[in-house]
Design a protein around this motif. Structure first.
Motif, PDB file in Angstrom:
ATOM      1  N   SER A 147      -8.692   0.331  -3.877  1.00 36.54           N
ATOM      2  CA  SER A 147      -7.904   1.270  -2.827  1.00 36.54           C
ATOM      3  C   SER A 147      -9.145   2.319  -3.112  1.00 36.54           C
ATOM      4  CB  SER A 147      -7.536   1.573  -4.615  1.00 36.54           C
ATOM      5  OG  SER A 147      -6.382   1.135  -4.375  1.00 36.54           O
ATOM      6  N   ASP A 148      -8.706   2.926  -1.465  1.00 39.33           N
ATOM      7  CA  ASP A 148      -9.832   4.378  -1.662  1.00 39.33           C
ATOM      8  C   ASP A 148     -10.241   4.925  -2.084  1.00 39.33           C
ATOM      9  OD1 ASP A 148      -8.703   3.338   1.001  1.00 39.33           O
ATOM     10  OD2 ASP A 148      -8.027   5.169   1.262  1.00 39.33           O
ATOM     11  N   PRO A 161      -5.998   4.585  -7.080  1.00 37.58           N
ATOM     12  CA  PRO A 161      -7.306   5.385  -6.550  1.00 37.58           C
ATOM     13  C   PRO A 161      -8.575   5.748  -6.471  1.00 37.58           C
ATOM     14  CG  PRO A 161      -5.206   6.817  -6.296  1.00 37.58           C
ATOM     15  CD  PRO A 161      -4.771   5.929  -7.286  1.00 37.58           C
ATOM     16  N   LYS A 214      -9.101  -2.427 -12.455  1.00 41.15           N
ATOM     17  CA  LYS A 214      -8.275  -2.616 -11.510  1.00 41.15           C
ATOM     18  C   LYS A 214      -7.082  -4.016 -11.928  1.00 41.15           C
ATOM     19  CE  LYS A 214     -11.778  -6.287 -10.331  1.00 41.15           C
ATOM     20  NZ  LYS A 214     -12.864  -6.357 -11.123  1.00 41.15           N
ATOM     21  N   GLU A 245       1.226   5.914  -0.480  1.00 40.25           N
ATOM     22  CA  GLU A 245      -0.237   6.498  -0.413  1.00 40.25           C
ATOM     23  C   GLU A 245       0.128   8.085  -1.925  1.00 40.25           C
ATOM     24  OE1 GLU A 245       0.378   9.096   3.117  1.00 40.25           O
ATOM     25  OE2 GLU A 245      -1.227   7.045   4.275  1.00 40.25           O
ATOM     26  N   THR A 271       0.690  -1.522  -0.155  1.00 42.43           N
ATOM     27  CA  THR A 271      -0.088  -0.068  -0.245  1.00 42.43           C
ATOM     28  C   THR A 271       0.458   1.472   0.212  1.00 42.43           C
ATOM     29  OG1 THR A 271      -1.967  -1.523   1.510  1.00 42.43           O
ATOM     30  CG2 THR A 271      -1.689   1.213   1.257  1.00 42.43           C
ATOM     31  N   PHE A 289      -1.751  -2.258  -9.925  1.00 46.75           N
ATOM     32  CA  PHE A 289      -1.810  -1.578  -8.685  1.00 46.75           C
ATOM     33  C   PHE A 289      -3.678  -1.157  -8.981  1.00 46.75           C
ATOM     34  CE2 PHE A 289       0.091   1.529 -11.482  1.00 46.75           C
ATOM     35  CZ  PHE A 289      -0.733   2.827 -12.086  1.00 46.75           C
ATOM     36  N   ASP A 290      -4.400  -0.957  -8.155  1.00 42.40           N
ATOM     37  CA  ASP A 290      -4.989  -0.265  -8.308  1.00 42.40           C
ATOM     38  C   ASP A 290      -5.616   1.473  -8.059  1.00 42.40           C
ATOM     39  OD1 ASP A 290      -6.952  -2.955  -8.417  1.00 42.40           O
ATOM     40  OD2 ASP A 290      -7.156  -2.950  -6.520  1.00 42.40           O
ATOM     41  N   LYS A 344      -4.288   6.308  -0.303  1.00 40.80           N
ATOM     42  CA  LYS A 344      -4.193   4.796   0.176  1.00 40.80           C
ATOM     43  C   LYS A 344      -4.922   4.298  -1.127  1.00 40.80           C
ATOM     44  CE  LYS A 344      -3.244   4.323   5.230  1.00 40.80           C
ATOM     45  NZ  LYS A 344      -3.292   3.386   6.283  1.00 40.80           N
ATOM     46  N   PHE A 345      -3.469   3.532  -1.864  1.00 38.70           N
ATOM     47  CA  PHE A 345      -4.073   2.805  -2.911  1.00 38.70           C
ATOM     48  C   PHE A 345      -3.253   1.202  -2.919  1.00 38.70           C
ATOM     49  CE2 PHE A 345      -0.396   4.257  -3.862  1.00 38.70           C
ATOM     50  CZ  PHE A 345       0.513   4.117  -5.263  1.00 38.70           C
ATOM     51  N   ASN A 346      -3.748   0.294  -3.398  1.00 42.89           N
ATOM     52  CA  ASN A 346      -2.925  -1.092  -3.280  1.00 42.89           C
ATOM     53  C   ASN A 346      -2.702  -1.491  -4.323  1.00 42.89           C
ATOM     54  OD1 ASN A 346      -3.784  -0.610  -0.411  1.00 42.89           O
ATOM     55  ND2 ASN A 346      -6.316  -1.524  -1.620  1.00 42.89           N
ATOM     56  N   ALA A 381      -0.271   8.007  -9.186  1.00 43.08           N
ATOM     57  CA  ALA A 381       0.477   5.775  -8.412  1.00 43.08           C
ATOM     58  C   ALA A 381       1.112   5.348  -9.083  1.00 43.08           C
ATOM     59  CB  ALA A 381      -1.460   5.421  -8.629  1.00 43.08           C
TER      60      ALA A 381
END
Length: 283
Positions: A119-120, A114, A89, A55, A53, A111-112, A67-69, A132
């Motif tokens: 993600s958020d 934001p 995604k 930011e 994760t 990644f996903d 935050k993003f995953n 990101a």
């Protein structure tokens, strides 16, 4: 997707009448990114990954850090960064990522963005996608290969420009070329009047301190930093019309292109022929 359809129908029901409710709904119509659930096969692939994760700062919508995953497969020295498109995604690249894992000495990062996937937040934009990608580059190192689909292709170009990196290979799949015209197409489909559209774009310019017409590939493309660019497209793509693509390619004849007929803007990333070509390019 259900929420997006609700927003779309609410906009149409207001019949283009300029009201505070309509203006607010237009921001959601353009910047709400539909979220689809992860399928079992996709979740199994995510479970194999090393999750992380990071930011990014959202200066325009949340006005806070988001935050993003992300997900990493492999520990090889050759890095491949995969950037998904709008309303998508990392898991949507399950077929491609599974194939990339077969390549030796590779590390695959997806990644996903934001507002997308796991993600958020709900609202997103090109700037957040690019931030990101930039955060991943600064954290995990310069990717040798960058793969982007749809909006993700433009985000990769912005990230390259912002970081001044020089990837070995850039791969773009049905890239969006002209975001303003995509916005207009969505607004027209929802029967938004020209007057209200003008108000929306004026508000856009005030918020982002730039015009929507600046969000085009021609203006963000870092020619001097890209050594090889391979681009896949569908000639009948309705989301990324080939006319805009042709104009961009005419400016950059060095870009290698290949047409995949009747694949569709979104379905193309699952196409066996495309995946085989990408593997050959990287290998």
């Amino acid at each position: 997707m259900k929420k997006f359809k609700t927003i779309f129908n609410q906009v149409k029901a207001l019949e283009g009448t300029e009201t505070p409710d309509l203006i607010n709904l237009l921001w959601q119509l353009i910047y709400y990114s539909p979220k689809m659930p992860v399928r079992l096969q996709q979740q199994q692939l995510l479970d194999e990954a090393k999750a992380f994760t990071l930011e990014v700062d959202d200066l325009h919508f949340a006005k806070s850090n988001l935050k993003f995953n992300g997900f990493i497969w492999g520990e090889g020295s050759r890095k491949i960064l995969v950037t998904h498109g709008w309303g998508s995604k990392a898991a949507d690249f399950s077929e491609l990522i599974t194939s990339l894992k077969s390549l030796p000495n590779t590390q695959i990062i997806a990644f996903d963005a934001p507002g997308n996937g796991s993600s958020d937040r709900e609202l997103s934009n090109l700037i957040l996608f690019a931030k990101a990608a930039t955060a991943i580059i600064k954290t995990y190192g310069v990717p040798d290969v960058m793969i982007g689909h749809s909006l993700g292709a433009m985000a990769n170009a912005v990230a390259i420009k912002d970081t001044s990196i020089e990837p070995e290979l850039l791969i773009s799949i049905t890239p969006l070329i002209n975001l303003r015209e995509n916005f207009v197409a969505t607004l027209n489909a929802a029967d938004v009047s020209p007057e209200v559209q003008a108000k929306f774009f004026a508000d856009f310019e005030q918020l982002f301190e730039m015009k929507a017409s600046d969000f085009i590939m021609d203006k963000v493309y870092p020619t001097e930093l890209i050594h090889r660019h391979w681009l896949a497209f569908d000639p009948e793509d309705k989301v990324a019309p080939v006319g805009y693509l042709k104009a961009f390619i005419d400016l950059h004849p060095e870009i290698e292109t290949k047409a995949y007929e009747n694949r569709g803007h979104d379905r193309i990333i699952k196409d066996d022929a495309l995946i085989a070509d990408i593997l050959a390019l990287i290998a």
